[in-house]
Scaffold this active site. Sequence first.
Site, PDB file in Angstrom:
ATOM      1  N   LYS A  50      55.581  82.879   9.399  1.00 38.77           N
ATOM      2  CA  LYS A  50      55.352  84.320   9.284  1.00 38.77           C
ATOM      3  C   LYS A  50      54.578  84.844  10.497  1.00 38.77           C
ATOM      4  CE  LYS A  50      52.968  87.603   6.217  1.00 38.77           C
ATOM      5  NZ  LYS A  50      51.947  88.039   7.208  1.00 38.77           N
ATOM      6  N   LYS A  55      51.046  80.489  14.771  1.00 42.76           N
ATOM      7  CA  LYS A  55      52.017  79.560  15.377  1.00 42.76           C
ATOM      8  C   LYS A  55      51.665  79.204  16.811  1.00 42.76           C
ATOM      9  CE  LYS A  55      55.435  82.305  14.617  1.00 42.76           C
ATOM     10  NZ  LYS A  55      54.653  83.324  13.880  1.00 42.76           N
ATOM     11  N   LYS A  81      55.947  88.991  23.263  1.00 43.31           N
ATOM     12  CA  LYS A  81      54.490  89.094  23.463  1.00 43.31           C
ATOM     13  C   LYS A  81      53.993  88.105  24.510  1.00 43.31           C
ATOM     14  CE  LYS A  81      52.270  88.416  19.653  1.00 43.31           C
ATOM     15  NZ  LYS A  81      51.383  87.251  19.597  1.00 43.31           N
ATOM     16  N   ASP A 168      58.888  86.737  11.643  1.00 46.49           N
ATOM     17  CA  ASP A 168      59.380  87.907  10.915  1.00 46.49           C
ATOM     18  C   ASP A 168      60.687  88.482  11.433  1.00 46.49           C
ATOM     19  OD1 ASP A 168      57.231  87.729   9.248  1.00 46.49           O
ATOM     20  OD2 ASP A 168      56.040  89.244  10.264  1.00 46.49           O
TER      21      ASP A 168
END
Length: 308
Positions: A50, A55, A81, A168
């Site tokens: 998620k 992570k 990102k 996600d």
Amino acid sequence: MTTTLPPKQTTAPAKAAASSHEDGEGSLQVHQDASMNIEEGALVIAVYGKGGIGKSTTSSNLSAAFSKLGKRVLQIGCDPKHDSTFTLTKKMVPTVIDILETVDFHTEELRPEDFVFEGFNGVMCVESGGPPAGTGCGGYVTGQTVKLLKEHHLLEDTDVVIFDVLGDVVCGGFAAPLQHAHYCLIVTANDFDSIFAMNRIMQAINAKAKNYKVRLGGVIANRSEETDQIDKFNERTGLRTMAHFKTVDAIRRSRLKKCTIFEMEPSPEVEEVQQEYLNLAQKMLTDVEPLPAEPLKDRDIFDLLGFD
């Protein structure tokens, strides 16, 4: 026991494409060019979970742990990102897409040092980056990154490759690293939303496993004092927990200091976390086997989790 890598798929891509239900019921997926396979000698791990579950922190510390065990490690961040590797390199490195744009996507003009950066303890770091929002597919970016690494022979002397994948998202691009990985590790917390996302990721892995070598490796319990909900889900689905990281302030502070947990000042708490990462790395090298786990229906998760 040594690492058991799943057998190579013998089904030709053309034949697989003709299948009535490849990569999931009713889905449309882009099949990987066989020439883009990562060399069989490297253990390839994809880390999913998620969004915001930790992570990148997990991937970077796991990369550091593999390097501490003497392995040659490459970490590939797969998120626009592009902050997967900054605790390893101490900076936000240029992305593959950014670098390719500077040479009008003529890959022959690039040198390895343009897009591969050495981080903590020799870990090699690459950030794929991604297209602007709403304009492209992350799967293309992942494919271009692997293609570039192969063209420059940067995967030939690598023992472990870790894909750190954005959270996600469930499109084909999100699943692209699964076409390269041997095992997928899912990072989750001991709560409903994280476990619900994990169940969806399991569905993606099992769909890809029909045509690719990827298999479920296990669960990393993160930022959780207890694991009762994770344990309940694992027992029902056939998953297993490979490592458990509690809410430890030293992990949070290491991220703020732009360093791995292995660079933090020693303390019993820090040393315990370091050892858990080393244990996880060793398990992935010598004591992991594919899991025949099956995800649940959405309604079944609602019925399963929670207190009596």
